[in-house]
Design an enzyme around this catalytic site. Structure first.
Site, PDB file in Angstrom:
ATOM      1  N   GLU A  42       0.853  -1.187   0.000  1.00 57.44           N
ATOM      2  CA  GLU A  42       0.000   0.000   0.000  1.00 57.44           C
ATOM      3  C   GLU A  42       0.896   1.246   0.000  1.00 57.44           C
ATOM      4  O   GLU A  42       2.002   1.221   0.535  1.00 57.44           O
ATOM      5  CB  GLU A  42      -0.816  -0.077   1.289  1.00 57.44           C
ATOM      6  CG  GLU A  42      -1.904   0.926   1.499  1.00 57.44           C
ATOM      7  CD  GLU A  42      -2.616   0.658   2.835  1.00 57.44           C
ATOM      8  OE1 GLU A  42      -3.726   1.161   2.986  1.00 57.44           O
ATOM      9  OE2 GLU A  42      -2.076  -0.044   3.714  1.00 57.44           O
ATOM     10  N   LYS A 113      -9.590   1.586  -1.605  1.00 54.67           N
ATOM     11  CA  LYS A 113      -9.783   1.036  -0.260  1.00 54.67           C
ATOM     12  C   LYS A 113     -11.138   1.449   0.314  1.00 54.67           C
ATOM     13  O   LYS A 113     -11.470   2.629   0.353  1.00 54.67           O
ATOM     14  CB  LYS A 113      -8.659   1.521   0.649  1.00 54.67           C
ATOM     15  CG  LYS A 113      -8.618   0.869   2.024  1.00 54.67           C
ATOM     16  CD  LYS A 113      -7.400   1.385   2.778  1.00 54.67           C
ATOM     17  CE  LYS A 113      -7.195   0.681   4.097  1.00 54.67           C
ATOM     18  NZ  LYS A 113      -6.003   1.214   4.798  1.00 54.67           N
ATOM     19  N   CYS A 151      -5.064  -3.884   2.885  1.00 57.39           N
ATOM     20  CA  CYS A 151      -4.729  -3.729   4.286  1.00 57.39           C
ATOM     21  C   CYS A 151      -5.891  -3.997   5.264  1.00 57.39           C
ATOM     22  O   CYS A 151      -6.275  -5.136   5.478  1.00 57.39           O
ATOM     23  CB  CYS A 151      -4.140  -2.331   4.504  1.00 57.39           C
ATOM     24  SG  CYS A 151      -3.154  -2.172   6.011  1.00 57.39           S
TER      25      CYS A 151
END
Length: 256
Positions: A42, A113, A151
């Site tokens: 990321e 995300k 994540c």
């Protein structure tokens, strides 16, 4: 047999231009060992701790210079590169925390995300605009389907299941898993659980300490670690194939 895949662990900084060179070397090493899909962490295009206004100042569009640079590396080495980027958002002063998958000619998939890291005394939403929940972002290579997530998303099993319901055989996770008490334990446990409960391969690339926990990893559909990196800047390579997937699903038909 199978498709060579790699996780590449490195620590992005505020030097976006330098990152492309930082990423070229491990990609070359991974390709030399047979990898055709290489996953980076990321925020690979730009990272600063703590976050500040420079994050938005260094944001680019999907067709910007950084992604073009990734495509150039992918073209020269005949690979697909998956990496987190700081993408320009509609809202002033905010960015999208985005993962792109590129080959030498095009962008194959783009994931923004969805679950922002407003936890463990962090507030990612102060700087990042969440992605809209839409069709799962996947691409095909070597007879396998690869899905993207980021994540903190791995704390939400529905995200991975949505990808698997869309046909993903391999889940690719770009992360900056923040170091802290029990965080390494959470990281490895959650990634392994996502592999076991969905009977899929999971690849996760993290940033190394002192900010990340490291431990970038490739996990098979039984939850077994095939290859991993400790806490250094390095790559890990393994081979994923449909036969192995089907063998696991025959013995453990939980997904069906």
């Amino acid at each position: 047999n199978g498709v060579g895949v790699a996780v590449a662990q490195f620590a992005p900084t505020a030097d976006s231009a330098g990152h492309l060179e930082d990423m070229r070397h491990p990609t070359r090493r991974a390709a030399a060992r047979g990898a055709r899909v290489v996953v980076f962490p990321e925020y690979s295009s730009y990272f600063i701790d703590p976050f500040d206004a420079s994050l938005a100042e260094h944001a680019e569009s999907i067709d910007g210079q950084f992604v073009a640079g990734l495509q150039s590396i992918a073209a020269s080495l005949g690979v697909i590169i998956v990496a987190g980027i700081v993408e320009r958002a509609e809202a002033s002063g905010l960015i999208h925390n985005t993962v792109v998958a590129v080959d030498g000619t095009s962008t194959l998939a783009t994931y923004r995300k969805q679950h922002l890291y407003d936890a463990f005394r962090q507030r990612e939403s102060d700087w990042v605009e969440a992605g809209v929940t839409g069709a799962p972002e996947t691409f095909e290579h070597g007879g396998l389907r690869f899905g993207l997530q980021t994540c903190y998303d791995i704390r939400f099993p529905e995200v991975t299941r949505t990808l698997v319901d869309a046909g993903a055989d391999v889940v690719l996770v770009a992360a900056e898993w923040v170091k802290g008490p029990l965080k390494e334990h959470h990281w490895l446990t959650l990634l392994t659980a996502r592999a076991i409960e969905n009977t899929v391969f999971v690849l996760a690339a993290d940033q190394p300490p002192p900010l990340g926990v490291g431990h970038s990893v490739i996990i098979d559909p039984s939850g077994v670690t095939m290859a991993s990196v400790g806490t250094t800047t390095d790559i890990a390579v393994a081979f994923v194939d449909r036969d192995a997937l089907e063998r696991v699903r025959t013995v453990n038909p939980a997904l069906a």
